[in-house]
Design a protein around this motif. Structure first.
Motif: not given
Length: 314
Positions: A47-48, A71-74, A98-100, A126-127
């Motif tokens: 939903g980005t 900081t956060t590797l997506r 899993i971020d989403n 994060v995935a």
């Protein structure tokens, strides 16, 4: 879109992704023993917001020496393609969130490599679960920072993203029984008269034609699945089968009467690499990623692969 399509694939040949979808690499049973079978992709859109994504893309290509926000590797992946990546409901030492997808975690070979890359960059991974065909676009619109999804380099993909050195390379090898007349074969010519089977609609079948160019062999009608290919050798229907190099150690554990042929003749255009991808214009970051990947030994890569095959969902 295939997962591991590559530039030198011959007409009519399927990539490893097709091989895994048809036969797969999740648990199956042959004669009561656990083995490998297929799993299909399960896409889920993020939903980005497109405005935020555009800003993130600008930041990631600014040449600042950091990837994404630093900081956060997506990490973009399907999280549905074991043993490369899959989704689980509980956290462990092997998983990343899993971020989403609320309450979900990703595991798999790609995840282990992503964790190593993130650690080397001083970031937390994060995935982001996406359809495979959407990964490059999502990379370029800033929705993700890196792709670790069993993807290999093609000219088309290179036009849209920069690729790291490979973090795993599979190939096609041949397996026979220890008591086979062909157990000492080292060249294609030594396979004269052998009945050889691969899997239908994949390179594991079509590479047998390379043997037939130098030796008269019985290129058997291919089996539809890997379990059936393996069963043909186990039952004596075939003398030799073609197989995934990375998966051989687990195969030989399950079938101790099988052995890999130590060939000096090699199949042409059969190597299947996997590479990480980042948005273009980040040469300093790409160099760092390559240095991190080069630090993963061949032994560690095989160990991670074997462990992922043991953990993957049935």
């Amino acid at each position: 879109m295939t997962k591991n399509s590559f530039a030198n694939m011959q007409p009519g040949q399927c990539s490893r992704r097709d091989f895994l979808k048809l036969s797969g690499l999740t648990a199956f049973s042959v004669g009561g023993m656990m083995f490998l079978s297929g799993c299909g992709p399960a896409a889920q859109d993020s939903g980005t917001d497109s405005t935020d994504a555009g800003s993130a893309a600008d930041d990631s290509t600014s040449g600042s020496g950091t990837l994404g926000d630093g900081t956060t590797l997506r990490v973009g992946m399907e999280a549905a393609y074991a043993p490369y990546n899959w989704q689980v409901s509980e956290a462990s030492d092997y998983t990343i969130p899993i971020d989403n997808v609320d309450g979900a975690y990703a595991d798999g070979y790609d995840v282990q490599v992503a964790k190593i890359i993130a650690e080397g960059l001083g970031m937390e991974p994060v995935a982001v679960k996406l359809d495979f065909a959407a990964l490059i676009d999502s990379l370029n619109n800033g929705q993700i920072d890196i792709v670790c999804a069993g993807m290999s380099v093609t000219p088309e993909r290179q036009d849209s993203a920069d690729f790291s050195d490979s973090y795993v390379d599979d190939d096609i090898v041949m397996i026979t029984k220890k008591d086979s007349a062909y157990v000492g074969a080292t060249t294609f010519a030594d396979l004269e008269g052998a009945s050889i089977m691969g899997q239908a609609a994949t390179m594991y079948d079509t590479v047998i034609d390379q043997i037939a160019e130098v030796a008269e062999v019985n290129h058997m009608t291919p089996a539809e699945t890997v379990p059936l290919v393996v069963e043909s050798l186990s039952s004596g229907t075939s003398d030799i089968i073609t197989y995934s190099m990375l998966s051989v150690p687990k195969l030989l554990e399950t079938y101790p009467d099988f052995v890999e042929l130590e060939m000096t003749d090699k199949f042409e255009d059969s190597v299947m690499p996997d590479n990480a991808a980042i948005a273009k214009g980040q040469d300093d970051i790409l160099e760092q990623i390559n240095e991190i990947i080069s630090g993963i030994s061949d032994e560690d890569r095989q160990t991670m692969w074997n462990e992922c095959m043991d953990r993957q969902p049935a």
